[in-house]
Design an enzyme around this catalytic site. Structure first.
Site, PDB file in Angstrom:
ATOM      1  NE  ARG A 242      -3.631  -2.268   2.635  1.00 23.79           N
ATOM      2  CZ  ARG A 242      -3.377  -3.454   3.197  1.00 23.79           C
ATOM      3  NH1 ARG A 242      -2.189  -3.684   3.731  1.00 23.79           N
ATOM      4  NH2 ARG A 242      -4.301  -4.396   3.228  1.00 23.79           N
ATOM      5  CE  LYS A 269      -7.558  -1.573   5.686  1.00 21.76           C
ATOM      6  NZ  LYS A 269      -8.211  -1.665   4.348  1.00 21.76           N
ATOM      7  CG  HIS A 333      -5.063  -0.048  -3.080  1.00 21.28           C
ATOM      8  ND1 HIS A 333      -4.566   0.094  -1.802  1.00 21.28           N
ATOM      9  CD2 HIS A 333      -5.891  -1.120  -3.041  1.00 21.28           C
ATOM     10  CE1 HIS A 333      -5.070  -0.852  -1.024  1.00 21.28           C
ATOM     11  NE2 HIS A 333      -5.880  -1.601  -1.744  1.00 21.28           N
ATOM     12  NE  ARG A 336      -3.375  -4.160  -1.407  1.00 22.13           N
ATOM     13  CZ  ARG A 336      -2.756  -4.809  -0.425  1.00 22.13           C
ATOM     14  NH1 ARG A 336      -1.438  -4.770  -0.324  1.00 22.13           N
ATOM     15  NH2 ARG A 336      -3.454  -5.477   0.468  1.00 22.13           N
ATOM     16  CG  HIS A 359      -6.127  -9.131   2.063  1.00 28.32           C
ATOM     17  ND1 HIS A 359      -6.539  -9.635   0.856  1.00 28.32           N
ATOM     18  CD2 HIS A 359      -5.928  -7.788   1.851  1.00 28.32           C
ATOM     19  CE1 HIS A 359      -6.598  -8.670  -0.046  1.00 28.32           C
ATOM     20  NE2 HIS A 359      -6.236  -7.546   0.546  1.00 28.32           N
ATOM     21  CE1 TYR A 369      -1.849 -21.115  13.065  1.00 31.00           C
ATOM     22  CE2 TYR A 369      -1.862 -21.200  10.666  1.00 31.00           C
ATOM     23  CZ  TYR A 369      -2.212 -21.748  11.892  1.00 31.00           C
ATOM     24  OH  TYR A 369      -2.915 -22.914  11.933  1.00 31.00           O
TER      25      TYR A 369
END
Length: 407
Positions: A242, A269, A333, A336, A359, A369
């Site tokens: 981003r 984010k 953007h 992506r 994400h 994780y």
């Protein structure tokens, strides 16, 4: 000199809020957003007070003067015009009513204590700041849904529908916190659902067809402007980062030995550290940038001609794409979208793609994780993708689909 309507209309916003006086304590405050609000300064019980009368032009100059005079008359009669207060008395003291702004400050302090990212706190703070000129000094118990609706509708009138909805959401956070503390009875934002315009989300435009992507890449590789801007666009295409994640990158985040870019949680984010495997092509671009900027800046992409120590503007790469003829077709953007669409079509594991896009996973167990999950697999995928970008840029669209991708 007293204010006039024409003079008020001519007041322009500045970097910081400022005021113009009308007389007898009345003034108009001009916010950096362009908002204009009438304020009144007066003394009661020996203390200086400031009261927001209302926004201009909803509240006319003549009406503001009438309000001022009414308040002054109340003071002469020994009455305190401040909502929620009793008659003036020198020998009576009572705690100050908690205002909407007080509760906003408490929420923001709690967010900082919870170590929310500075970016998240600033975002909520900016949204709540829009409510202060309207009812920031109003007693918390007297704030109504109609007050919040007025602010949101004013934002909507400028065409900022998404901002209006986010403002409502931020106000809801304050209300729910106040309810938990026993300071409010209900969430005033909840009744506004359905009252605001819902923006039609169109997503970020991004090219996906091989031929179109090839045209885009050839335009970027021959971009006639700044070398720094060109390099930023190239790396955006290769890393899918981003704009904020990329433009504020620092040299100490690059692990040259392992060909990895480690982005700290506060710039992500998802608010978690993110590992970006760097392809050979990406390393090459970074090495050229290193020779150009590392000796004079800790930032990989310093501001072009701007203040020293400041990162490249968030609009730089977008404006570059516009100048190349891709306005409305492709934005930073959108790289992506390009990557996700093509790698999914080529058969790469969706988990690897989503992880590389950083994400958020709705499953709490999976979210726990390690940030470097599927790292070796993602490294092979990212090298393949940079190779694919080279092919479409050079006009070769033959797609290799090696079995190793899904192993």
């Amino acid at each position: 000199m007293k204010l006039t309507d024409s003079a008020i209309r001519g007041l322009k916003p500045a970097a910081k809020r400022y005021s113009k006086a009308d007389g007898a304590g009345l003034s108009i405050e001009v916010l950096p957003t362009g908002k204009k609000v009438f304020k009144l300064a007066y003394r009661a019980n020996g203390k200086q007070r400031n009261r927001t009368l209302g926004p201009y032009p909803l509240l006319k100059l003549a009406q503001a003067r009438t309000k001022r005079d009414d308040i002054k008359r109340s003071l002469i009669m020994g009455e305190d015009p401040q909502p929620g207060r009793t008659a003036l008395s020198d020998d009576v003291t009572r705690p100050k009513d908690e205002t909407w702004r007080d509760m906003c400050d408490k929420l923001l302090d709690r967010m900082r204590q919870e170590e929310k990212s500075p970016r998240t706190v600033r975002s909520v703070e900016n949204k709540l700041g829009k409510t202060y000129p309207y009812f920031g000094e109003k007693a918390l118990t007297e704030v109504k849904a109609a007050d919040l609706l007025e602010v949101c509708k004013d934002v909507e009138s400028k065409g900022h529908f998404e901002t209006a909805n986010r403002l409502r959401s931020a106000a809801g956070r304050v209300c729910r916190y106040a309810i938990a503390l026993g300071k409010m009875e209900y969430d005033i934002s909840s009744v506004l659902r359905g009252a605001l315009v819902q923006p039609n989300s169109k997503g970020f435009p991004g090219l996906t067809e091989d031929e179109e992507v090839g045209v885009l890449l050839r335009a970027i590789w021959s971009y006639p402007g700044s070398f720094i801007t060109r390099s930023a666009l190239q790396l955006t295409a290769m890393t899918w980062l981003r704009t904020t994640e990329l433009r504020k990158g620092r040299w100490d985040e690059i692990d040259w030995d392992n060909q990895t870019w480690v982005i700290p949680a506060e710039r992500m984010k998802i608010e978690r550290k993110h590992y970006v495997p760097l392809s050979l092509q990406a390393v090459s671009v970074l090495r050229k940038m290193q020779a150009l900027t590392s000796h004079k800046s800790e930032l990989i992409f310093p501001s072009i001609g701007g203040k020293k120590g400041r990162a490249m503007s968030e609009n730089t790469t977008g404006h570059a794409l516009h100048s190349l003829g891709f306005k409305g077709k492709h934005v930073p953007h959108g790289f992506r979208t390009t990557a996700s669409t093509n790698l999914n079509e080529q058969g790469w594991d969706e988990r690897w793609i989503e992880k590389q896009l950083a994400h958020e996973d709705n499953n709490r167990t999976r979210r726990a994780y390690n940030a470097a999950e599927y790292f070796d697999d993602r490294r092979r995928m990212m090298q393949h993708y940079s190779d694919w970008l080279d092919k479409v840029r050079l006009g070769s669209t033959t797609q290799d689909k090696p079995d190793r991708r899904l192993k």
